[in-house]
Write a protein that holds these residues in place. Structure first.
Motif, short mmCIF file in Angstrom:
data_model
loop_
_atom_site.label_atom_id
_atom_site.label_comp_id
_atom_site.label_asym_id
_atom_site.label_seq_id
_atom_site.Cartn_x
_atom_site.Cartn_y
_atom_site.Cartn_z
N ASN A 138 0.84 -1.20 0.00
CA ASN A 138 0.00 0.00 0.00
C ASN A 138 0.88 1.25 0.00
O ASN A 138 1.09 1.88 1.03
CB ASN A 138 -0.93 0.00 1.22
N LEU A 169 4.79 10.26 8.42
CA LEU A 169 3.83 9.18 8.22
C LEU A 169 3.41 8.54 9.55
O LEU A 169 2.81 7.46 9.55
CB LEU A 169 4.42 8.11 7.29
N TYR A 172 -0.08 7.41 9.85
CA TYR A 172 -0.58 6.61 8.73
C TYR A 172 0.14 5.27 8.68
O TYR A 172 0.88 4.96 7.75
CB TYR A 172 -0.39 7.37 7.42
N ASN A 174 -0.75 2.34 8.02
CA ASN A 174 -1.11 1.39 6.95
C ASN A 174 -0.55 1.77 5.60
O ASN A 174 -0.77 1.06 4.61
CB ASN A 174 -2.64 1.27 6.85
N VAL A 175 0.17 2.89 5.53
CA VAL A 175 0.83 3.30 4.29
C VAL A 175 2.27 2.79 4.33
O VAL A 175 3.03 3.13 5.25
CB VAL A 175 0.81 4.83 4.12
N LEU A 268 -2.98 10.99 1.98
CA LEU A 268 -2.59 10.02 3.00
C LEU A 268 -3.76 9.45 3.79
O LEU A 268 -3.79 8.25 4.10
CB LEU A 268 -1.58 10.67 3.96
N ASN A 272 -4.57 5.47 3.99
CA ASN A 272 -4.41 4.74 5.25
C ASN A 272 -5.64 3.90 5.60
O ASN A 272 -5.58 3.02 6.46
CB ASN A 272 -4.14 5.74 6.38
N GLN A 273 -6.77 4.15 4.93
CA GLN A 273 -8.02 3.45 5.25
C GLN A 273 -8.10 2.10 4.54
O GLN A 273 -9.00 1.84 3.74
CB GLN A 273 -9.22 4.32 4.86
#
Length: 525
Positions: A138, A169, A172, A174-175, A268, A272-273
């Protein structure tokens, strides 16, 4: 001229004899055996063969006398022709073996067989995009239309580097990162030519890649590869997840970098979702690569990867075999597995293109193997190709694609690419590969964001020397302690784990941004 239709190379091998045996015999029809470790003059190998001189590990030794001009076989297939008389027990390498012409029986479809699909298929923890595409990573990507915007693109990405700016980040998790994939092309080329088409197809493939949650494309403004033309030609539409900037319109480098940073910040939260969820292995598209090959590649890592690909195909997934110059001399083994004559002829058409291309450039397809390949025991491109095709396993060849063309078939496919690994893998990822499996005997260090890359070592000495770069040691096949099939199962399980988010060695080292290398064709004016 002799033909090479009597045997098929690339099928998984049974467990080899114990490592106390000094040689590996691959086929009863072979004129050579492979040294498991260094052989010295006077050693007796059985069948009346006595070693003449020093023979390095991974290299070939003749098991019978061969006349000048006669073909030599390994895997039961022709790997070259003797340039002088070769005695039994003699080292066979570049000093007495060379490429030559010989007939191939393409026998289109002669070896096709039904694929036994496994139900239910294996699963991995993937990221499902809103349009149904499945990602293994991702990232947010920054692409460039031209070399002139590379510095600005890198500066934007650097702002989000966790090792430079840990807070960028922090909110975030999940990035996976923000990466700039830059290149040296985009201008001084024919605006209506093949070179621009290939570049745009490559950039378009990356812009659509499921492993990118969002993409920013940065240009200069006056280049041949205009962003508007790129977007229109590739069917790309701007929106919240696809933005563009040009340096000239933005008012210069500093303003472009500042604007780019703000564009990425705006992407972002949505990026991230994501949450990983169980998806079928049919969503895996694996690019198959080999680099820094050696005399063991076609014995251990390549056929083990092929056994994993057979499993992948049985579970509904896709393997992309590539590197056209590195199947040269072994293409007849693939045409026999082509699901139709039309598919087989598409492959041969690419071989003919490469022959003509090399003739135009006053080059030879036997420029490959590289110096490192030869040091590791490979002598001709024919020998290297016979080992390289083993990566494709034994299933049917279902289609053939141009460089960076979107791969929509499931099963084993072929993509036309150069043998140079970064260029080849770039085309595979542009075509949709969401994971790369890369075999190496000399110790390649490689990564290719946004898709993770797994390294499979061909020999235990490499594993002991360079474990920090190699994900799995396939040298156990050479050692005689494990079978190709056993390692094929382990590689398949490693594919699933990596696709689920487990980081590869190259990801841990931060490889991936510099290895984006689109194929450069045509004249630079």
């Amino acid at each position: 001229m002799p033909t090479t239709t009597e045997f098929a190379a690339g099928a998984p091998l049974a467990t080899l004899a114990a490592s106390t045996e000094p040689i590996i015999r691959l086929h009863p029809a072979d004129d050579v055996v492979i040294a498991r470790h260094q052989l010295v003059a006077g050693m007796r190998l059985g069948d009346g063969v006595t070693v003449r001189g020093l023979i390095p590990a991974g290299h070939k030794v003749a098991v019978r006398a061969v006349e000048t001009g006669a073909p030599l076989r390994r895997y039961g297939q022709i790997i070259g022709f003797a340039t002088r008389a070769i005695a039994s027990g003699e080292h066979v390498h570049t000093h007495n073996l060379a490429i030559g012409s010989f007939e191939r029986d393409y026998a289109f479809g002669a070896d096709i067989r039904p694929t036994a699909h496994i139900r239910p298929p294996a699963q991995f923890q993937g990221i499902v995009r809103s349009d149904g595409r499945v990602a293994t990573r991702n990232y947010i990507g920054i692409l460039t239309s031209v070399n002139c915007s590379a510095t600005a693109a890198r500066a934007i990405a650097d702002h989000f580097r966790r090792d430079i700016n840990p807070q960028a980040l922090a909110d975030y998790p999940n990035v996976d990162g923000v990466v700039a994939l830059t290149h040296g092309q985009g201008c001084a080329i024919d605006a209506n030519g093949e070179a621009l088409d290939v570049l745009r197809r490559t950039i378009g493939g990356y812009a659509r890649h499921p492993n990118f949650a969002a993409v920013l494309i940065v240009g200069l403004g006056c280049e041949t590869n205009q962003i508007d033309g790129l977007m229109q030609g590739q069917g790309l539409e701007g929106g919240a997840s696809l933005k563009t900037l040009t340096i000239q319109s933005s008012g210069g480098t500093a303003r472009t970098v500042a604007a780019g940073i703000e564009q990425i910040k705006a992407m972002l939260a949505d990026a991230n979702q994501v949450q990983r969820q169980a998806v079928d292995a049919s969503h895996l598209v694996i690019g198959l690569q080999c680099g820094g090959s050696d005399g063991y590649s076609g014995i251990s890592a390549n056929p083990a990867l092929g056994a994993a690909v057979d499993r992948l195909v049985a579970h509904g997934g896709t393997g992309i075999l590539s590197e056209t110059p590195e199947i040269y001399g072994a293409e007849h083994l693939l045409t026999r597995r082509a699901v139709s004559q039309a598919v087989g002829e598409k492959l041969i058409a690419r071989i003919r293109w490469w022959e003509a291309y090399c003739a135009r450039m006053d080059a030879s397809l036997d420029n490959n193997p590289s110096a490192g390949n030869k040091a590791g025991g490979l002598t001709t491109i024919l020998e290297k190709s016979l080992g390289a095709v083993a990566k494709g396993g034994t299933t049917n060849l279902v289609d053939v694609y141009r460089y960076a063309e979107h791969v929509d078939a499931r099963g084993l496919v072929f993509m036309d690419t150069p043998g140079y690994d970064p260029v080849s893998a770039t085309g595979q990822v542009a075509g949709g590969a969401n994971l790369i499996c890369f075999t190496t005997g000399r110790g390649s260090a490689y990564g290719c964001a946004p898709s993770p890359s797994l390294k499979l070592g061909t020999n235990t000495a490499l594993w002991q020397r360079q474990q920090e770069d190699i994900d799995l040691n396939c040298g156990a096949v050479v050692d005689g302690t494990r079978s190709v099939d056993e390692l094929g199962e382990e590689i398949f399980r490693l594919m699933l784990a990596t696709a689920s988010g487990e980081k590869s060695k190259s990801e841990l080292h931060g490889y991936g941004q510099n290895e984006f290398v689109p194929w450069q064709l045509g004249a630079i004016t």
